[in-house]
Motif scaffolding. Structure first.
Motif, mmCIF file in Angstrom:
data_model
loop_
_atom_site.group_PDB
_atom_site.id
_atom_site.type_symbol
_atom_site.label_atom_id
_atom_site.label_comp_id
_atom_site.label_asym_id
_atom_site.label_seq_id
_atom_site.Cartn_x
_atom_site.Cartn_y
_atom_site.Cartn_z
ATOM 1 N N ARG A 184 0.838 -1.196 0.000
ATOM 2 C CA ARG A 184 0.000 0.000 0.000
ATOM 3 C C ARG A 184 0.874 1.247 0.000
ATOM 4 O O ARG A 184 1.947 1.263 0.599
ATOM 5 C CB ARG A 184 -0.896 -0.002 1.241
ATOM 6 C CG ARG A 184 -1.854 1.186 1.345
ATOM 7 C CD ARG A 184 -2.659 1.114 2.647
ATOM 8 N NE ARG A 184 -3.651 0.070 2.626
ATOM 9 C CZ ARG A 184 -4.908 0.244 2.221
ATOM 10 N NH1 ARG A 184 -5.311 1.433 1.808
ATOM 11 N NH2 ARG A 184 -5.758 -0.757 2.239
ATOM 12 N N LEU A 238 -5.534 9.963 -0.699
ATOM 13 C CA LEU A 238 -5.897 8.735 -1.380
ATOM 14 C C LEU A 238 -4.898 7.643 -1.006
ATOM 15 O O LEU A 238 -3.784 7.932 -0.540
ATOM 16 C CB LEU A 238 -5.891 8.899 -2.908
ATOM 17 C CG LEU A 238 -6.715 10.029 -3.523
ATOM 18 C CD1 LEU A 238 -5.897 11.318 -3.599
ATOM 19 C CD2 LEU A 238 -7.187 9.648 -4.921
ATOM 20 N N THR A 239 -5.291 6.408 -1.256
ATOM 21 C CA THR A 239 -4.380 5.289 -1.047
ATOM 22 C C THR A 239 -4.627 4.239 -2.110
ATOM 23 O O THR A 239 -5.729 4.149 -2.664
ATOM 24 C CB THR A 239 -4.550 4.666 0.352
ATOM 25 O OG1 THR A 239 -3.567 3.637 0.552
ATOM 26 C CG2 THR A 239 -5.930 4.054 0.522
ATOM 27 N N ALA A 240 -3.591 3.471 -2.417
ATOM 28 C CA ALA A 240 -3.704 2.338 -3.334
ATOM 29 C C ALA A 240 -3.177 1.101 -2.622
ATOM 30 O O ALA A 240 -2.070 1.112 -2.088
ATOM 31 C CB ALA A 240 -2.913 2.582 -4.613
ATOM 32 N N SER A 293 -5.483 -3.479 -8.077
ATOM 33 C CA SER A 293 -5.292 -2.487 -7.031
ATOM 34 C C SER A 293 -6.623 -1.851 -6.664
ATOM 35 O O SER A 293 -7.399 -1.442 -7.536
ATOM 36 C CB SER A 293 -4.328 -1.389 -7.494
ATOM 37 O OG SER A 293 -4.244 -0.346 -6.529
ATOM 38 N N ILE A 330 -8.238 1.414 -5.089
ATOM 39 C CA ILE A 330 -7.950 2.812 -4.797
ATOM 40 C C ILE A 330 -9.040 3.352 -3.877
ATOM 41 O O ILE A 330 -10.233 3.151 -4.125
ATOM 42 C CB ILE A 330 -7.868 3.648 -6.084
ATOM 43 C CG1 ILE A 330 -6.638 3.213 -6.902
ATOM 44 C CG2 ILE A 330 -7.794 5.138 -5.773
ATOM 45 C CD1 ILE A 330 -6.462 3.956 -8.202
ATOM 46 N N GLU A 331 -8.623 4.008 -2.816
ATOM 47 C CA GLU A 331 -9.581 4.574 -1.873
ATOM 48 C C GLU A 331 -9.319 6.066 -1.693
ATOM 49 O O GLU A 331 -8.173 6.509 -1.649
ATOM 50 C CB GLU A 331 -9.472 3.875 -0.516
ATOM 51 C CG GLU A 331 -9.873 2.413 -0.543
ATOM 52 C CD GLU A 331 -9.727 1.771 0.822
ATOM 53 O OE1 GLU A 331 -10.755 1.443 1.437
ATOM 54 O OE2 GLU A 331 -8.572 1.609 1.278
ATOM 55 N N LEU A 344 -5.654 10.682 -9.085
ATOM 56 C CA LEU A 344 -6.065 9.416 -9.689
ATOM 57 C C LEU A 344 -5.295 9.138 -10.975
ATOM 58 O O LEU A 344 -4.888 8.003 -11.240
ATOM 59 C CB LEU A 344 -7.570 9.430 -9.960
ATOM 60 C CG LEU A 344 -8.485 9.332 -8.740
ATOM 61 C CD1 LEU A 344 -9.929 9.648 -9.128
ATOM 62 C CD2 LEU A 344 -8.404 7.943 -8.114
ATOM 63 N N MET A 380 -1.761 8.123 -10.012
ATOM 64 C CA MET A 380 -1.728 6.788 -9.421
ATOM 65 C C MET A 380 -1.930 5.714 -10.473
ATOM 66 O O MET A 380 -1.286 4.655 -10.430
ATOM 67 C CB MET A 380 -2.788 6.691 -8.324
ATOM 68 C CG MET A 380 -2.492 7.592 -7.128
ATOM 69 S SD MET A 380 -3.882 7.747 -5.978
ATOM 70 C CE MET A 380 -3.795 6.169 -5.122
ATOM 71 N N ALA A 395 -7.364 -1.405 -11.881
ATOM 72 C CA ALA A 395 -7.630 -0.588 -10.696
ATOM 73 C C ALA A 395 -9.138 -0.491 -10.505
ATOM 74 O O ALA A 395 -9.897 -0.422 -11.479
ATOM 75 C CB ALA A 395 -7.027 0.804 -10.843
ATOM 76 N N ALA A 418 -12.452 0.909 -7.549
ATOM 77 C CA ALA A 418 -12.806 1.737 -6.398
ATOM 78 C C ALA A 418 -14.311 1.682 -6.189
ATOM 79 O O ALA A 418 -15.079 1.329 -7.091
ATOM 80 C CB ALA A 418 -12.356 3.180 -6.613
#
Length: 307
Positions: free
Chosen positions: A188, A203-205, A214, A216-217, A235, A238, A250, A252
């Motif tokens: 992460r 954000l996080t991946a 992955s 993405i949040e 985004l 990332m 990816a 979400a």
């Protein structure tokens, strides 16, 4: 003789792994108490009634109503026979094959509720509005800084957002994620972005090289146009970074009525490939969730699908 001071019980973990194993079944439940979600990882094919019973008992004990699984296509029908609903698809989730998301809203009935007609219309309006707004977002967004940050800074922002929700009980700019584990043994990283005259967005991946996908949040819903621009730039960055790391897909989740998030995802090349009944928590209440996905590359030729 003085009595020993009572020691309060340790608070429950926000995310905990629970396991169920028998001769014919082996499950791992990732119980996320912060956002009210259980993800089931099934290590043995076949949706047996015993699996459903274990899942339902854990969900009711934890007072969590939403359960999801990601499975291969040939496993979908076995889960729908025990009350789950097919709710979406993640292209390239298993690198060379898609992941099919089945979900269940745990209640008194075996069959799960599905997204209502009104819920479908709300999601459709949100996606259409996002597509329209995304046309106004430039390919290069000026005045936005995007950078990687360490875990301590990301968690500090998370804790502040959730503390604010506890005090305000207000959906505006509400936290959507706890930056908690969605998978097992995943890597992460965290990103901070700031647009001109905007606030910091986080954000996080979470990604797994072995599968090539992955999650993405985004920490909070955007409240201003500047937030949307910051999220879009993050985004896009990332997605490029994940592709360089060999990640194929990816995905979400976002509230089905959040036009700001829809705008950011569409402007960053994502599309709607699912809709989950009661799929996310926003502002202290459960809402239907749009599944946003982007295929970053073709594992056979490393050609971006969205190019």
């Amino acid at each position: 003789m003085a009595k020993a001071a009572a020691v309060p019980p340790a608070p429950p973990k926000w995310v905990e792994e629970l396991h169920f194993k028998s001769e014919s079944a082996y499950l791992c439940l990732l119980v996320n108490r912060r956002v009210g979600l259980i993800r089931v990882i099934d290590f043995r094919a076949g949706a047996l009634p015993a699996k459903r019973l274990f899942i339902q008992n854990v969900a009711k004990r934890e007072q969590i109503e939403k359960v999801i699984l990601l499975v291969e296509k040939d496993e979908v029908s076995s889960w729908t026979r025990v009350g789950f609903v097919r709710e979406g698809t993640i292209p390239g989730f298993y690198k060379r094959s898609d992941g099919h998301l089945v979900g269940c809203v745990i209640g008194d009935r075996t069959a799960s509720i599905e997204v209502s007609d009104d819920g479908q219309r709300i999601a459709e309006r949100t996606v259409n509005a996002g597509k329209k707004n995304a046309k106004e977002v430039p390919d290069v967004i000026p005045g936005v800084t995007v950078e990687f940050i360490d875990v301590d800074d990301a968690h500090a922002a998370r804790d502040e957002a959730w503390a604010h929700l506890a005090k305000k009980k207000n959906g505006e700019g509400a936290p959507l994620s706890g930056f908690d584990a969605f998978g097992r043994e995943a890597e992460r990283y965290y990103v901070e972005a700031t647009a001109k005259k905007g606030r910091k967005v986080y954000l996080t991946a979470e990604f797994q090289d072995c599968f090539g996908h992955s999650l993405i949040e985004i920490l909070r819903s955007p409240t201003e146009d500047a937030d949307v621009l910051g999220l879009t730039a993050a985004l896009r960055m990332m997605a490029d970074d994940l592709k360089e790391r060999g990640i194929i897909s990816a995905f979400a989740f976002a509230p089905s009525d959040d036009i700001g998030l829809a705008t950011a995802y569409v402007a960053a090349g994502f599309r709607r490939t699912g809709l989950l009944a009661h799929g996310c928590q926003s502002g202290g209440e459960r809402k239907d969730a749009i599944l946003w996905t982007r295929k970053l590359a073709n594992p056979a030729g490393d050609v971006p699908e969205d190019a």
